[in-house]
Design a protein around this motif. Structure first.
Motif, PDB file in Angstrom:
ATOM      1  N   ILE A 119       1.097  -1.083   0.235  1.00 50.38           N
ATOM      2  CA  ILE A 119      -0.006   0.090  -0.155  1.00 50.38           C
ATOM      3  C   ILE A 119       1.048   0.942   0.142  1.00 50.38           C
ATOM      4  O   ILE A 119       1.491   1.338   1.274  1.00 50.38           O
ATOM      5  N   ASN A 120       0.448   1.711  -1.126  1.00 52.48           N
ATOM      6  CA  ASN A 120       1.820   3.323  -1.254  1.00 52.48           C
ATOM      7  C   ASN A 120       0.584   4.679  -0.613  1.00 52.48           C
ATOM      8  O   ASN A 120      -0.657   4.881  -1.378  1.00 52.48           O
ATOM      9  N   TYR A 121       1.242   5.039   0.138  1.00 57.48           N
ATOM     10  CA  TYR A 121       0.534   6.745   0.107  1.00 57.48           C
ATOM     11  C   TYR A 121       0.953   7.419   0.271  1.00 57.48           C
ATOM     12  O   TYR A 121       2.308   7.826  -0.152  1.00 57.48           O
ATOM     13  N   TYR A 122       0.214   9.478  -1.178  1.00 53.69           N
ATOM     14  CA  TYR A 122       0.994   9.588  -1.633  1.00 53.69           C
ATOM     15  C   TYR A 122       0.362  11.245  -1.501  1.00 53.69           C
ATOM     16  O   TYR A 122      -0.677  10.740  -1.081  1.00 53.69           O
ATOM     17  N   GLY A 123       0.923  11.896  -0.249  1.00 50.98           N
ATOM     18  CA  GLY A 123       0.718  12.816  -0.239  1.00 50.98           C
ATOM     19  C   GLY A 123       0.751  14.671  -1.139  1.00 50.98           C
ATOM     20  O   GLY A 123       1.241  14.121  -1.830  1.00 50.98           O
ATOM     21  N   LEU A 130      10.444   5.897 -12.041  1.00 48.39           N
ATOM     22  CA  LEU A 130      10.624   4.440 -13.153  1.00 48.39           C
ATOM     23  C   LEU A 130      11.105   3.580 -12.415  1.00 48.39           C
ATOM     24  O   LEU A 130      12.661   3.442 -11.845  1.00 48.39           O
ATOM     25  N   HIS A 131      10.450   2.485 -12.441  1.00 48.63           N
ATOM     26  CA  HIS A 131      10.830   1.479 -11.628  1.00 48.63           C
ATOM     27  C   HIS A 131      10.701  -0.184 -11.992  1.00 48.63           C
ATOM     28  O   HIS A 131       8.961   0.154 -12.601  1.00 48.63           O
ATOM     29  N   GLN A 132      11.169  -1.156 -12.204  1.00 47.81           N
ATOM     30  CA  GLN A 132      10.909  -2.635 -12.723  1.00 47.81           C
ATOM     31  C   GLN A 132      10.435  -3.112 -11.440  1.00 47.81           C
ATOM     32  O   GLN A 132      10.950  -2.919 -10.204  1.00 47.81           O
ATOM     33  N   PHE A 186       8.863  -0.387 -16.692  1.00 46.10           N
ATOM     34  CA  PHE A 186       9.066   0.536 -16.473  1.00 46.10           C
ATOM     35  C   PHE A 186       7.827   0.798 -15.969  1.00 46.10           C
ATOM     36  O   PHE A 186       6.686   1.329 -16.436  1.00 46.10           O
ATOM     37  N   HIS A 187       7.169   1.671 -14.960  1.00 44.34           N
ATOM     38  CA  HIS A 187       6.398   2.779 -14.820  1.00 44.34           C
ATOM     39  C   HIS A 187       6.857   2.934 -13.400  1.00 44.34           C
ATOM     40  O   HIS A 187       7.588   2.983 -12.570  1.00 44.34           O
ATOM     41  N   GLY A 188       6.387   4.084 -13.195  1.00 46.60           N
ATOM     42  CA  GLY A 188       5.818   4.752 -12.065  1.00 46.60           C
ATOM     43  C   GLY A 188       5.203   6.054 -11.871  1.00 46.60           C
ATOM     44  O   GLY A 188       3.916   5.425 -12.347  1.00 46.60           O
ATOM     45  N   GLY A 204      -4.771  12.924  -0.500  1.00 43.75           N
ATOM     46  CA  GLY A 204      -3.722  11.706  -0.917  1.00 43.75           C
ATOM     47  C   GLY A 204      -4.241  11.346  -1.792  1.00 43.75           C
ATOM     48  O   GLY A 204      -5.679  10.682  -2.241  1.00 43.75           O
ATOM     49  N   ARG A 205      -3.887   9.523  -2.290  1.00 42.79           N
ATOM     50  CA  ARG A 205      -4.132   8.789  -2.889  1.00 42.79           C
ATOM     51  C   ARG A 205      -2.879   7.419  -2.811  1.00 42.79           C
ATOM     52  O   ARG A 205      -2.189   7.909  -1.916  1.00 42.79           O
ATOM     53  N   TYR A 206      -3.915   6.696  -2.109  1.00 43.27           N
ATOM     54  CA  TYR A 206      -3.159   4.972  -1.779  1.00 43.27           C
ATOM     55  C   TYR A 206      -3.714   4.330  -3.368  1.00 43.27           C
ATOM     56  O   TYR A 206      -4.265   4.684  -4.626  1.00 43.27           O
ATOM     57  N   SER A 207      -2.217   3.783  -3.269  1.00 42.34           N
ATOM     58  CA  SER A 207      -2.682   2.632  -4.474  1.00 42.34           C
ATOM     59  C   SER A 207      -2.337   1.320  -3.942  1.00 42.34           C
ATOM     60  O   SER A 207      -1.532   1.330  -3.386  1.00 42.34           O
ATOM     61  N   LEU A 208      -3.236   0.235  -4.293  1.00 42.97           N
ATOM     62  CA  LEU A 208      -2.981  -0.812  -3.724  1.00 42.97           C
ATOM     63  C   LEU A 208      -2.292  -1.866  -4.151  1.00 42.97           C
ATOM     64  O   LEU A 208      -3.134  -2.242  -5.721  1.00 42.97           O
ATOM     65  N   PHE A 210      -1.354  -5.578  -5.775  1.00 44.10           N
ATOM     66  CA  PHE A 210      -1.480  -7.091  -5.117  1.00 44.10           C
ATOM     67  C   PHE A 210      -0.228  -7.857  -6.084  1.00 44.10           C
ATOM     68  O   PHE A 210      -0.336  -8.046  -7.683  1.00 44.10           O
ATOM     69  N   ARG A 211       0.381  -8.315  -5.306  1.00 45.54           N
ATOM     70  CA  ARG A 211       0.952  -9.491  -6.133  1.00 45.54           C
ATOM     71  C   ARG A 211       1.844 -10.420  -5.547  1.00 45.54           C
ATOM     72  O   ARG A 211       0.753 -11.277  -4.709  1.00 45.54           O
ATOM     73  N   LYS A 212       2.118 -11.383  -6.077  1.00 49.41           N
ATOM     74  CA  LYS A 212       2.008 -12.917  -5.693  1.00 49.41           C
ATOM     75  C   LYS A 212       3.416 -13.205  -5.875  1.00 49.41           C
ATOM     76  O   LYS A 212       4.422 -12.851  -6.854  1.00 49.41           O
TER      77      LYS A 212
HETATM   78  O1  AKG Z   1       0.966   3.810  -7.182  1.00 52.46           O
HETATM   79  C1  AKG Z   1       0.811   3.491  -7.902  1.00 52.46           C
HETATM   80  O2  AKG Z   1       0.158   3.165  -8.311  1.00 52.46           O
HETATM   81  C2  AKG Z   1       1.843   2.206  -8.658  1.00 52.46           C
HETATM   82  C3  AKG Z   1       2.817   2.124  -7.250  1.00 52.46           C
HETATM   83  C4  AKG Z   1       3.974   0.625  -7.549  1.00 52.46           C
HETATM   84  O3  AKG Z   1       4.563   0.872  -9.377  1.00 52.46           O
HETATM   85  C5  AKG Z   1       4.708   0.205  -7.429  1.00 52.46           C
HETATM   86  O4  AKG Z   1       4.193  -0.030  -5.668  1.00 52.46           O
HETATM   87  O5  AKG Z   1       5.454  -0.929  -7.450  1.00 52.46           O
END
Ligand code: AKG
Length: 214
Positions: A119-123, A130-132, A186-188, A204-208, A210-212
């Motif tokens: 879970i990422n929180y962006y204020g 950019l990362h993989q 690569f994404h970001g 702000g924004r939360y991104s959830l 999900f990964r295996k």
């Molecule tokens: O916040 C997002 O939408 C991307 C998050 C992301 O790229 C990551 O957690 O690796």
């Protein structure tokens, strides 16, 4: 200029292996996700993590699931405990897994069963370079990102960092599936748009994500 025809609301063109589900969670659905997210955040509040170079991540992070992704000066890894408290990460709430199951049923990854949710929180002003995502064991499994709160410019690049990324606008309730030929792109996140959250009480924004992982 007056338009002869109404402007159609076309979905953005996305690379092969990326599926963008605009409005996958409606407002009541987002509120249910938010209530579940709130329980996770109260158990393990998000914090900025150290990166190898010594700086801090711009977004604050926490996790739920069997393992959680973390970073410190030694590098990146998945681990079963929160580094701050030493406690196991909270389990992935059923509200989250139900959404993921519903969305993946008709996707190229019907058996996707996440064991980690970062879970990422962006204020205001927070971003992610950019990362993989390459710390997971099985790259045949996608990464699925659910957005809640403020809108954001999500960047999707190529297989090399130098390739110019495309911008996909993500709003609250949108879901992005990234797998197959695009799993290692690569994404970001370039920026968020403060004040655009349709969810009362969320700034702000939360991104959830999900990964295996295992
Ligand atoms: O916040 C997002 O939408 C991307 C998050 C992301 O790229 C990551 O957690 O690796």
């Amino acid at each position: 200029m007056e338009l002869l025809f109404p402007q159609p609301d076309l979905p953005p063109v996305v690379p092969d292996g990326i599926i963008l589900l605009v409005g996958a969670a409606d407002l009541p659905g987002q509120q249910r996700l938010l209530a579940a997210l709130d329980r996770v955040l109260r158990a393990e509040p998000p914090a900025q993590a150290r990166v190898k170079g010594g700086g801090l991540t711009s977004a604050a992070m926490t996790n739920c699931g069997q393992v959680g992704w973390w970073s410190d000066t030694k590098g990146y890894r998945y681990q079963p405990n929160c580094p701050g408290t030493g406690r196991p990460w909270p389990p992935i709430p059923t509200e989250f897994t139900e959404l993921i199951q519903r969305l993946t049923m008709q996707s190229p990854w019907p058996d996707f069963c996440p064991d980690a949710c970062l879970i990422n929180y962006y204020g205001p002003g927070a971003k992610m370079g950019l990362h993989q995502d390459r710390d997971e064991k099985d790259f045949s499994q996608p990464i699925i990102t659910v957005s809640l709160g403020d809108s954001a410019d999500f960047l999707v690049g190529g297989m090399a960092r130098r390739e110019r990324p495309e911008v996909i606008k993500l709003g609250s309730g949108d879901v992005l599936l990234m797998g197959g030929a695009s799993r290692m792109r690569f994404h970001g996140v370039r920026k968020i748009y403060p004040g655009t959250s349709p969810l009362e009480g969320v700034t702000g924004r939360y991104s959830l994500t999900f990964r295996k992982a295992l």
